[in-house]
Design a protein around this motif. Structure first.
Motif, mmCIF file in Angstrom:
data_model
loop_
_atom_site.group_PDB
_atom_site.id
_atom_site.type_symbol
_atom_site.label_atom_id
_atom_site.label_comp_id
_atom_site.label_asym_id
_atom_site.label_seq_id
_atom_site.Cartn_x
_atom_site.Cartn_y
_atom_site.Cartn_z
ATOM 1 N N PRO A 143 -65.366 62.386 -10.635
ATOM 2 C CA PRO A 143 -64.613 63.593 -10.965
ATOM 3 C C PRO A 143 -65.297 64.287 -12.146
ATOM 4 O O PRO A 143 -65.882 63.627 -13.013
ATOM 5 C CB PRO A 143 -63.231 63.068 -11.360
ATOM 6 C CG PRO A 143 -63.132 61.735 -10.679
ATOM 7 C CD PRO A 143 -64.535 61.183 -10.684
ATOM 8 N N VAL A 144 -65.255 65.595 -12.184
ATOM 9 C CA VAL A 144 -66.026 66.363 -13.160
ATOM 10 C C VAL A 144 -65.731 65.939 -14.603
ATOM 11 O O VAL A 144 -66.648 65.869 -15.430
ATOM 12 C CB VAL A 144 -65.843 67.883 -12.967
ATOM 13 C CG1 VAL A 144 -64.464 68.359 -13.347
ATOM 14 C CG2 VAL A 144 -66.899 68.647 -13.748
ATOM 15 N N LEU A 145 -64.478 65.644 -14.938
ATOM 16 C CA LEU A 145 -64.183 65.247 -16.308
ATOM 17 C C LEU A 145 -64.827 63.909 -16.658
ATOM 18 O O LEU A 145 -65.331 63.723 -17.777
ATOM 19 C CB LEU A 145 -62.673 65.208 -16.541
ATOM 20 C CG LEU A 145 -61.987 66.582 -16.497
ATOM 21 C CD1 LEU A 145 -60.480 66.419 -16.663
ATOM 22 C CD2 LEU A 145 -62.549 67.527 -17.541
ATOM 23 N N ASP A 146 -64.843 62.976 -15.715
ATOM 24 C CA ASP A 146 -65.515 61.692 -15.944
ATOM 25 C C ASP A 146 -67.020 61.887 -16.064
ATOM 26 O O ASP A 146 -67.677 61.270 -16.900
ATOM 27 C CB ASP A 146 -65.207 60.712 -14.807
ATOM 28 C CG ASP A 146 -63.740 60.302 -14.759
ATOM 29 O OD1 ASP A 146 -63.010 60.520 -15.757
ATOM 30 O OD2 ASP A 146 -63.322 59.776 -13.712
ATOM 31 N N TYR A 147 -67.577 62.746 -15.225
ATOM 32 C CA TYR A 147 -69.009 63.037 -15.279
ATOM 33 C C TYR A 147 -69.387 63.621 -16.644
ATOM 34 O O TYR A 147 -70.366 63.206 -17.265
ATOM 35 C CB TYR A 147 -69.389 64.003 -14.155
ATOM 36 C CG TYR A 147 -70.834 64.419 -14.191
ATOM 37 C CD1 TYR A 147 -71.814 63.624 -13.613
ATOM 38 C CD2 TYR A 147 -71.223 65.609 -14.799
ATOM 39 C CE1 TYR A 147 -73.151 63.997 -13.651
ATOM 40 C CE2 TYR A 147 -72.556 65.985 -14.839
ATOM 41 C CZ TYR A 147 -73.508 65.180 -14.265
ATOM 42 O OH TYR A 147 -74.831 65.548 -14.314
ATOM 43 N N ARG A 148 -68.593 64.589 -17.098
ATOM 44 C CA ARG A 148 -68.877 65.210 -18.401
ATOM 45 C C ARG A 148 -68.790 64.181 -19.530
ATOM 46 O O ARG A 148 -69.613 64.197 -20.452
ATOM 47 C CB ARG A 148 -67.911 66.355 -18.655
ATOM 48 C CG ARG A 148 -68.184 67.565 -17.778
ATOM 49 C CD ARG A 148 -67.156 68.631 -18.032
ATOM 50 N NE ARG A 148 -67.382 69.808 -17.207
ATOM 51 C CZ ARG A 148 -66.540 70.811 -17.124
ATOM 52 N NH1 ARG A 148 -65.425 70.799 -17.829
ATOM 53 N NH2 ARG A 148 -66.801 71.847 -16.350
ATOM 54 N N ALA A 149 -67.787 63.310 -19.458
ATOM 55 C CA ALA A 149 -67.642 62.275 -20.489
ATOM 56 C C ALA A 149 -68.855 61.353 -20.487
ATOM 57 O O ALA A 149 -69.362 60.973 -21.557
ATOM 58 C CB ALA A 149 -66.361 61.479 -20.256
ATOM 59 N N ALA A 150 -69.330 60.976 -19.315
ATOM 60 C CA ALA A 150 -70.501 60.104 -19.218
ATOM 61 C C ALA A 150 -71.742 60.804 -19.769
ATOM 62 O O ALA A 150 -72.559 60.184 -20.459
ATOM 63 C CB ALA A 150 -70.734 59.688 -17.762
ATOM 64 N N GLN A 151 -71.881 62.098 -19.490
ATOM 65 C CA GLN A 151 -73.027 62.845 -20.014
ATOM 66 C C GLN A 151 -72.967 62.953 -21.537
ATOM 67 O O GLN A 151 -73.992 62.808 -22.207
ATOM 68 C CB GLN A 151 -73.082 64.248 -19.390
ATOM 69 C CG GLN A 151 -73.392 64.239 -17.907
ATOM 70 C CD GLN A 151 -74.739 63.603 -17.625
ATOM 71 O OE1 GLN A 151 -75.756 63.963 -18.180
ATOM 72 N NE2 GLN A 151 -74.729 62.627 -16.735
ATOM 73 N N THR A 152 -71.780 63.180 -22.062
ATOM 74 C CA THR A 152 -71.616 63.257 -23.509
ATOM 75 C C THR A 152 -71.963 61.921 -24.163
ATOM 76 O O THR A 152 -72.657 61.880 -25.185
ATOM 77 C CB THR A 152 -70.172 63.677 -23.859
ATOM 78 O OG1 THR A 152 -69.918 64.960 -23.288
ATOM 79 C CG2 THR A 152 -69.962 63.744 -25.353
ATOM 80 N N ALA A 153 -71.487 60.825 -23.561
ATOM 81 C CA ALA A 153 -71.791 59.496 -24.095
ATOM 82 C C ALA A 153 -73.285 59.212 -24.023
ATOM 83 O O ALA A 153 -73.868 58.647 -24.943
ATOM 84 C CB ALA A 153 -71.008 58.437 -23.327
ATOM 85 N N LYS A 154 -73.904 59.623 -22.940
ATOM 86 C CA LYS A 154 -75.335 59.417 -22.760
ATOM 87 C C LYS A 154 -76.131 60.181 -23.828
ATOM 88 O O LYS A 154 -77.073 59.644 -24.411
ATOM 89 C CB LYS A 154 -75.743 59.872 -21.361
ATOM 90 C CG LYS A 154 -77.179 59.656 -21.003
ATOM 91 C CD LYS A 154 -77.417 60.108 -19.579
ATOM 92 C CE LYS A 154 -78.873 59.989 -19.179
ATOM 93 N NZ LYS A 154 -79.100 60.465 -17.804
ATOM 94 N N GLU A 155 -75.742 61.430 -24.073
ATOM 95 C CA GLU A 155 -76.427 62.244 -25.076
ATOM 96 C C GLU A 155 -76.198 61.710 -26.492
ATOM 97 O O GLU A 155 -77.089 61.759 -27.336
ATOM 98 C CB GLU A 155 -75.978 63.693 -24.979
ATOM 99 C CG GLU A 155 -76.477 64.371 -23.714
ATOM 100 C CD GLU A 155 -75.900 65.763 -23.520
ATOM 101 O OE1 GLU A 155 -75.220 66.281 -24.424
ATOM 102 O OE2 GLU A 155 -76.133 66.338 -22.445
ATOM 103 N N ALA A 156 -75.009 61.169 -26.746
ATOM 104 C CA ALA A 156 -74.698 60.620 -28.067
ATOM 105 C C ALA A 156 -75.513 59.353 -28.328
ATOM 106 O O ALA A 156 -75.831 59.039 -29.476
ATOM 107 C CB ALA A 156 -73.211 60.307 -28.176
#
Length: 73
Positions: A58-71
């Motif tokens: 789901p898009v919100l989970d995807y965005r959270a994973a991308q944010t965690a990856k970038e952090a």
């Protein structure tokens, strides 16, 4: 008669932004393909975030994973 369907997530696109999308797509078809703007149809569908997925998530989970990856960089 070109028909273009734009799908975006329902996150508050303003009427002005939608008008800009419609005008820009129409202008692009006129410029690139010589299409008649009077017969060019552009629709915008706004999709609830619950109904949008990317990369199997789901898009919100995807965005959270991308944010965690970038952090983690």
């Amino acid at each position: 008669m070109p028909y273009v369907n734009i799908r975006i997530t329902r996150e508050g696109a303003t009427p002005e932004q939608k008008a800009e999308l419609i005008g820009g797509v129409t202008d692009l078809l006129v410029r690139v393909l010589g299409k008649n703007p009077a017969t060019t149809v552009v629709t915008i569908d706004e999709i609830d975030l619950d109904n949008w997925g990317i990369g199997g998530l789901p898009v919100l989970d995807y965005r959270a994973a991308q944010t965690a990856k970038e952090a983690g960089r």
